[in-house]
Every structure is written in C-alpha cells, then in structure tokens.
Design a protein around this motif. Structure first.
Motif, PDB file in Angstrom:
ATOM      1  N   VAL A   1       0.934  -1.158   0.038  1.00 56.62           N
ATOM      2  CA  VAL A   1      -0.104   0.028  -0.039  1.00 56.62           C
ATOM      3  C   VAL A   1       0.884   1.216  -0.033  1.00 56.62           C
ATOM      4  CG1 VAL A   1      -1.557   1.308   1.206  1.00 56.62           C
ATOM      5  CG2 VAL A   1      -2.046  -1.117   1.121  1.00 56.62           C
TER       6      VAL A   1
ATOM      7  N   SER B   1       2.277   1.817  -3.328  1.00 53.13           N
ATOM      8  CA  SER B   1       1.168   2.272  -4.295  1.00 53.13           C
ATOM      9  C   SER B   1       1.002   3.629  -4.272  1.00 53.13           C
ATOM     10  CB  SER B   1      -0.014   1.445  -4.045  1.00 53.13           C
ATOM     11  OG  SER B   1      -1.025   1.886  -4.443  1.00 53.13           O
ATOM     12  N   LEU B   2       0.918   4.121  -2.816  1.00 50.91           N
ATOM     13  CA  LEU B   2       0.859   5.500  -2.525  1.00 50.91           C
ATOM     14  C   LEU B   2       1.839   6.138  -3.151  1.00 50.91           C
ATOM     15  CD1 LEU B   2      -0.932   7.526  -1.010  1.00 50.91           C
ATOM     16  CD2 LEU B   2       0.380   6.845   1.410  1.00 50.91           C
ATOM     17  N   ARG B   3       3.191   5.942  -2.950  1.00 52.09           N
ATOM     18  CA  ARG B   3       4.213   6.736  -3.433  1.00 52.09           C
ATOM     19  C   ARG B   3       4.392   6.831  -5.047  1.00 52.09           C
ATOM     20  NH1 ARG B   3       5.793   5.832   1.044  1.00 52.09           N
ATOM     21  NH2 ARG B   3       7.344   7.305   2.231  1.00 52.09           N
ATOM     22  N   LEU B   4       3.806   5.527  -5.781  1.00 51.65           N
ATOM     23  CA  LEU B   4       3.642   5.837  -7.112  1.00 51.65           C
ATOM     24  C   LEU B   4       2.506   6.796  -7.622  1.00 51.65           C
ATOM     25  CD1 LEU B   4       4.133   2.026  -8.170  1.00 51.65           C
ATOM     26  CD2 LEU B   4       5.767   3.931  -8.465  1.00 51.65           C
ATOM     27  N   GLY B   5       1.288   6.757  -6.764  1.00 56.22           N
ATOM     28  CA  GLY B   5       0.271   7.461  -7.009  1.00 56.22           C
ATOM     29  C   GLY B   5       0.831   8.917  -6.923  1.00 56.22           C
ATOM     30  N   LEU B   6       1.597   9.514  -5.818  1.00 56.66           N
ATOM     31  CA  LEU B   6       2.108  10.681  -5.562  1.00 56.66           C
ATOM     32  C   LEU B   6       3.051  11.050  -6.878  1.00 56.66           C
ATOM     33  CD1 LEU B   6       2.909  10.654  -2.036  1.00 56.66           C
ATOM     34  CD2 LEU B   6       1.399  12.404  -3.127  1.00 56.66           C
TER      35      LEU B   6
ATOM     36  N   GLU C   1       2.806   9.922  -9.892  1.00 55.54           N
ATOM     37  CA  GLU C   1       2.267  10.256 -11.016  1.00 55.54           C
ATOM     38  C   GLU C   1       1.508  11.540 -11.108  1.00 55.54           C
ATOM     39  OE1 GLU C   1      -1.154   7.442 -11.110  1.00 55.54           O
ATOM     40  OE2 GLU C   1      -1.822   8.329 -13.107  1.00 55.54           O
ATOM     41  N   ARG C   2       1.170  12.094  -9.953  1.00 62.92           N
ATOM     42  CA  ARG C   2       0.741  13.546  -9.684  1.00 62.92           C
ATOM     43  C   ARG C   2       1.555  14.570 -10.080  1.00 62.92           C
ATOM     44  NH1 ARG C   2      -4.240  15.002  -6.982  1.00 62.92           N
ATOM     45  NH2 ARG C   2      -3.048  17.085  -5.993  1.00 62.92           N
TER      46      ARG C   2
ATOM     47  N   LEU D   1       0.614   8.692   4.026  1.00 65.67           N
ATOM     48  CA  LEU D   1      -0.459   9.504   4.356  1.00 65.67           C
ATOM     49  C   LEU D   1      -0.010  11.165   4.571  1.00 65.67           C
ATOM     50  CD1 LEU D   1      -2.666   7.063   6.078  1.00 65.67           C
ATOM     51  CD2 LEU D   1      -3.125   7.989   3.699  1.00 65.67           C
TER      52      LEU D   1
ATOM     53  N   LYS E   1      -7.656  -0.057   1.974  1.00 59.89           N
ATOM     54  CA  LYS E   1      -6.317   0.666   2.292  1.00 59.89           C
ATOM     55  C   LYS E   1      -5.806   0.660   0.842  1.00 59.89           C
ATOM     56  CE  LYS E   1      -4.362   0.016   6.630  1.00 59.89           C
ATOM     57  NZ  LYS E   1      -3.327  -0.537   7.422  1.00 59.89           N
ATOM     58  N   ASP E   2      -5.947  -0.252   0.134  1.00 53.90           N
ATOM     59  CA  ASP E   2      -5.519  -0.478  -1.456  1.00 53.90           C
ATOM     60  C   ASP E   2      -5.716   1.034  -2.173  1.00 53.90           C
ATOM     61  OD1 ASP E   2      -5.431  -2.691  -0.313  1.00 53.90           O
ATOM     62  OD2 ASP E   2      -6.003  -3.925  -1.920  1.00 53.90           O
TER      63      ASP E   2
ATOM     64  N   VAL F   1      -5.723   3.987  -1.384  1.00 50.03           N
ATOM     65  CA  VAL F   1      -4.928   5.397  -1.195  1.00 50.03           C
ATOM     66  C   VAL F   1      -4.079   5.359  -2.278  1.00 50.03           C
ATOM     67  CG1 VAL F   1      -4.956   5.320   1.297  1.00 50.03           C
ATOM     68  CG2 VAL F   1      -3.107   4.203   0.183  1.00 50.03           C
ATOM     69  N   GLY F   2      -3.609   4.386  -3.042  1.00 52.33           N
ATOM     70  CA  GLY F   2      -2.834   4.410  -4.286  1.00 52.33           C
ATOM     71  C   GLY F   2      -3.263   5.168  -5.374  1.00 52.33           C
ATOM     72  N   ARG F   3      -4.452   5.139  -5.524  1.00 58.75           N
ATOM     73  CA  ARG F   3      -5.303   6.027  -6.381  1.00 58.75           C
ATOM     74  C   ARG F   3      -5.301   7.473  -5.787  1.00 58.75           C
ATOM     75  NH1 ARG F   3      -4.592   4.081 -11.324  1.00 58.75           N
ATOM     76  NH2 ARG F   3      -4.607   1.874 -11.123  1.00 58.75           N
ATOM     77  N   VAL F   4      -4.432   8.314  -5.952  1.00 59.23           N
ATOM     78  CA  VAL F   4      -4.302   9.328  -5.068  1.00 59.23           C
ATOM     79  C   VAL F   4      -5.472  10.207  -5.182  1.00 59.23           C
ATOM     80  CG1 VAL F   4      -2.724  11.392  -4.772  1.00 59.23           C
ATOM     81  CG2 VAL F   4      -1.901   9.192  -4.861  1.00 59.23           C
ATOM     82  N   GLN F   5      -5.934  10.689  -6.496  1.00 61.71           N
ATOM     83  CA  GLN F   5      -6.792  11.539  -6.727  1.00 61.71           C
ATOM     84  C   GLN F   5      -8.249  11.080  -6.367  1.00 61.71           C
ATOM     85  OE1 GLN F   5      -6.048  14.496  -7.888  1.00 61.71           O
ATOM     86  NE2 GLN F   5      -8.191  14.832  -6.921  1.00 61.71           N
TER      87      GLN F   5
ATOM     88  N   LEU G   1      -8.216  11.412  -2.538  1.00 56.65           N
ATOM     89  CA  LEU G   1      -8.403  12.796  -1.983  1.00 56.65           C
ATOM     90  C   LEU G   1      -9.879  13.045  -2.152  1.00 56.65           C
ATOM     91  CD1 LEU G   1      -5.029  14.330  -3.166  1.00 56.65           C
ATOM     92  CD2 LEU G   1      -5.932  13.963  -0.904  1.00 56.65           C
TER      93      LEU G   1
END
Lengths: 358, 212
Positions: free
Chosen positions: A184, A187-192, A194-195, B16, B107-108, B110-114, B117
């Motif tokens: 997780v 995944s969060l870091r990759l999402g960031l 991407e942004r 986070l 929890k998974d 959160v990777g799809r950041v937008q 949010l």
C-alpha cells in the motif's frame, strides 16, 4: 556410584518434602499447582527432559500416590545412611547393649570377630541397597510425576489445535502488517509520483526510487516470511536433501543418517522437522564445544522422528522464549513431542517425534 | 483541511502525511494506537479523521471501536475508516450511526491518489464514501429486488451507494447529468424508495433497502 546414591538420597529427601505438601494441598488449587510445578521441574531434571503442565484429574492420583510413597521413600533414603555407619561401627559399640546386638537379619553379635563380620555383612547389604535400589527408586518417583503430571493425549490434542491457531494467526499478521502494508505504501508513492510527474519531474523521480526500494524490501521480507512458513528448499530438494544442506553449512562436522519413506510427509511436518534440525545445529555451533554431530531421521508407520546428537559438554538448558521454546511450540502445534536430554558432561540429544501427516 | 491520522504502520502513516501535506492539508495529529484515537479527536476536532481499523494494542478492531465511540460523542464528525480488507459487519457497524461524514475504504485505494483525496473531501463535506467492494457485495448478495434494473441503472445504483454525487456519476459513466437523474428516478421508482436528493440520505436509503 556413591555420588549417584547421594544424588538419589537428595532427590528422595526433597521428595518427602513435596509429598508432605502434596498431602496438605488441593490438586489443581493454587498451592497444589505450585507443588506440582516444583515436582515437574525436579522430575524433569532427573529424567533429562521437560515435563509440560497437565491439568487432568489424574493430578489427584499423584497427590495421593506421591504423598504416601514419597514420605516412605524419603524416610528410607535418609535412614539407610545412619544404618550403614552403625553397621560399620559395630565392633566398637556392640558391647554397649546387654545381651548382644540383634541385627536386622537375625544373628546376634557376641564378640569382636562376630561383630566385625556381621557389621561388614550388614554394611555390604545396606550399601547394595543404597547403590542399586536408591537411584532406581528416585527415578521411579520421577517417572510417577512424569506420567501423572504431564498433559494427557487429549489435552495435547486440544493444545495442538490452539497452538496451530496461533501459528496461523502469526502468519496472517506478518502478511497483513508487513507485505500488504508495504505494498500500500508503495502504491501510495507511485500515486504521488504520477501526480507530481508533469509539474515536478525530479520530485516524481525521487518518489519512484523510494517506491522501488520499497518493492525490494517487500520482496526480502516476503522471502523471509515464506521461509518461516515452509522453506522453499523443502519443495526443491525434499526433507533429507534440505537437512543435508543444513549439515553441510554447519560449523561442526555433521553426519546425516536418514531412513526410508521420508519423501512424502505433510508440508507442515517437513517444515517442523527442518526447523528442529536448523535450531539444534545453530545451538551446537553457538556453544562450540562439540567435535561432531549426528543427525538421524526416521519414520515408523504412524510417526516420524528426528534426533540431533552432539558430543559436547552437555548441560544444555531450555530458556524461556529461546529458539528451542519456539521449536517446542511448533512441534506441539502438530501434536508432537520434543525431548532435550543433556546431562552434564554430554552427550546432548534433541529428539522430536511427530505424528505422520501423510 | 485539518486532519488527524490514526495509523500504526510507520510506512503507511508517513506516506499519508506526505500525500496530505503535499496537497495543502494540515495533519493536526498522527497517533498509532487505539486508546489515543478518541482523546486526539476530541482535542483537535479535525475537519476529517483517517483511522485504520486495526490498531495496537490488540490489533483487532481497536480503530473501529474508537470511531464508533467518538461518533457517539461528536455525532457527524467526519471519519474515513481504512481497512486492509472490507467486511460487511464492519460496514454495518459504521453505518448504524448514520452515513453522514462517513467513509469506509480499502487501504489499497490510497494508491489512486486523486480518488482517495476526492473521497476524503466528500467525507469531510458530510458526504459518504463506501468502498466499491462493500457496495458490490451488497449488490450481488441481494439480486432479487434488483432484477428489474437495467445494467446501466445498476451501475448508477452502485456509484450512488458509494456516495458519489450526480455530477460525478455523470462524469464517470460519460453521460449527461440529466440522464443520471432519470436513471435515479427510475431506480427509486423500481425499488419503491421515496425520492431524496441529499447525498448521504440517498446512500442510506439505498443501503437500508439492500440490507433489508
């Protein structure tokens, strides 16, 4: 020989103490439990094993049986030594009693020669009792405690189920708090990243690198976790091959003797045996006083066993929370038994018997 | 927004904080165990709280229980609950106190950041964010009353139950908002539900119907 007798005397004398306590405490009451715990630990030491705590009503039998026999045996053990001294001193004191001294087996000492002879004969008999019978009686007392104070087969089965549950729970927690959380976070870091990609490419690159490090760490952790559950080497090379691998890596020369039919065991049984050998060899290397180790594995119709024996100084003890305690838990989860024998002077043998899961 | 985070896994907590501060939110407090959650929320009164279901010391459902306790004292305090897996019982416990300002996500996600949010914004604004997995389980379990719905209407229903507003549903399905309204009217008519516009009430109505 005499030292054995002295040790047995000490054992039986303390046994008289626990016997008295066994008679005045309630089985499975708080004090009774404490007495039983003392007896378990000293019987375990005498037998060179560890006796787990049982909670069955058979404990009542121990309170009665040990309570009565322990007093008699303690009295006998302590009483024989003065008799030995008196018998050896017979030529010196036989005169003190009018009409001669009646010995326990009939004849009467009436002069110095007969006192000398009879004294020696009696001393020899008492000594024989001390040397031959006393250690056996002490061991017998310990066996009584072992048989009546250890868990019954049913208790062991119930505990095995619980221990197995704990093991499954531990694995689930490791996966949950370890691998899944790591993924997780990645995944969060990759999402960031991407942004950030279009606005701040350098920052995005840092995030991608962090995610990459995270993946590598997750892979390492996952490998350790998998190894802890079922080492992949078992799948690849089988139990005997894997154990030979452990032996080859051991710092002390180690021979492996394996019986037949060891290639179709249940995975959990294989893994437990593998960890028993790994832990035992680690301990041998750590204490560093053995010059050779012998690992034997064999199976009968219903069970499979492994024995790791070294020629070190012995005196190995099990620590709470140590590696061996972990092994014991793991073995118990499969309804197996662990036995560590390590008298002072050696040899040390760790022996585990597991029901066959195949 | 001022946010309180309750998450014991250091990696994830750090991520986070990084995410939320990078988009301009303020993390008022970060706590890592169950007993700290209620005091932290009462003290900081955040715009929204992000709480992990499993927290020390027991690592069972400490976080969930803390959320239920705090929402009893501060009804409507926006909370987004994160979980390693979604479970109907957990969702039911949370929804029993009302769907207003409530989120329950894997929890998974959160990777799809937008998306994450957006969900957080929605919850902070008094809306609802339910994980698609919770919703799809509900939808698949009770297929009888939904038999009369067209596939498109099912899609709309699913998004509605997740807490999305008409505008978002229209965007996600690439249709006009008017079409969405029409679908919704049809769904409510077919399910025999009273029409309502407010987001969370709508979610509740749908969920109550599905659970009934």
């Amino acid at each position: 020989m005499v030292r054995e007798s002295l040790r047995a005397t000490g054992y039986l004398a303390v046994g008289a103490g626990t016997a008295l306590l066994a008679l005045v405490t309630l089985p499975l009451g708080p004090y009774g439990r404490r007495v039983a715990a003392v007896e378990r630990s000293r019987a375990g030491r005498r037998l060179g094993t560890t006796i787990e705590a049982g909670e069955s009503p058979r404990v009542l039998l121990w309170h009665l049986g040990h309570g009565l026999s322990g007093l008699v045996l303690g009295y006998l053990a302590l009483g024989l030594w003065p008799v030995l001294l008196l018998a050896l001193g017979l030529p010196l004191w036989w005169r003190l009693l009018p009409g001669g001294v009646l010995l326990s087996f009939g004849p009467v000492a009436t002069g110095v020669p007969s006192a000398l002879l009879l004294g020696l004969v009696q001393a020899a008999l008492v000594l024989a009792l001390l040397v031959v019978a006393l250690p056996r009686l002490a061991t017998g007392q310990a066996r009584l405690a072992e048989v009546l104070l250890r868990p019954t087969a049913r208790e062991r089965g119930e505990r095995a189920v619980l221990a197995h549950g704990d093991e499954v729970h531990r694995i689930e927690r490791d996966l949950h708090d370890g691998t899944q959380a790591q993924l997780v976070a990645i995944s969060l870091r990759l999402g960031l990243a991407e942004r950030a990609f279009s606005a701040n490419p350098a920052g995005a690159l840092d995030l991608v690198r962090e995610a990459h490090d995270g993946v590598e760490q997750a892979l390492v952790d996952l490998r350790h976790l998998v190894h802890g559950v079922h080492p992949p080497v078992l799948t690849e090379r089988g139990l005997v091959g894997a154990v030979r691998g452990l032996a080859a890596r051991c710092g002390v020369p180690t021979s492996v003797r394996a019986g037949r039919d060891l290639d179709r065991l249940a995975p959990a049984v294989e893994a437990a045996l593998y960890f028993v050998v790994a832990e035992a060899l680690t301990n041998v290397t750590r204490h560093g006083e053995a010059s050779e180790v012998c690992v034997r594995i064999g199976r009968s119709r219903r069970s499979v066993w492994v024995s790791v024996r070294d020629d070190g100084r012995g005196g190995a003890a099990e620590r709470v929370g140590g590696g061996l305690a972990g092994i014991r838990r793991r073995v118990a989860a499969l309804a197996g038994r662990t036995r560590l024998t390590s008298p002072p002077g050696g040899p040390t043998e760790l022996r585990v018997v597991l029901p066959c899961g195949s | 927004m001022r946010i309180v985070i309750a998450e014991d896994n250091a990696l994830l907590a750090e991520g986070l904080v990084l995410l939320l501060t990078s988009v301009g939110h303020e993390v008022a407090a970060l706590v890592g165990s169950g007993p700290e959650v209620v005091p932290a929320l009462l003290e900081h009164r955040p715009d929204v709280a992000v709480v992990d279901v499993r927290l020390p010391p027991t690592r069972t459902d400490e976080g969930l229980r803390a959320v239920l306790a705090v929402r009893e004292r501060l009804p409507g305090l926006p909370v987004l609950v994160l979980s390693q897996h979604v479970e109907q019982g957990c969702a039911a416990d949370l929804l029993a106190g009302g769907a207003q300002g409530l989120g329950y996500l894997l929890k998974d996600r959160v990777g799809r950041v937008q998306d994450f949010l957006d969900a957080l914004e929605r919850v902070a604004g008094g809306g609802t964010a339910l994980d698609p997995e919770v919703v799809s389980t509900l939808l698949s379990r009770r297929d009888d009353p939904l038999e009369g719905l067209t596939p498109r209407e099912r899609e709309v229903l699913s998004l509605m139950a997740q807490g999305h507003a008409n505008g978002t549903i229209a965007e996600l399905l690439v249709i006009t908002e008017r079409a969405v309204s029409k679908h919704i009217a049809n769904i409510f008519a077919k399910l025999d539900l009273p029409p309502t516009d407010a987001g969370h009430r709508r979610v509740l109505a749908v969920l109550r119907h599905l659970r009934a």
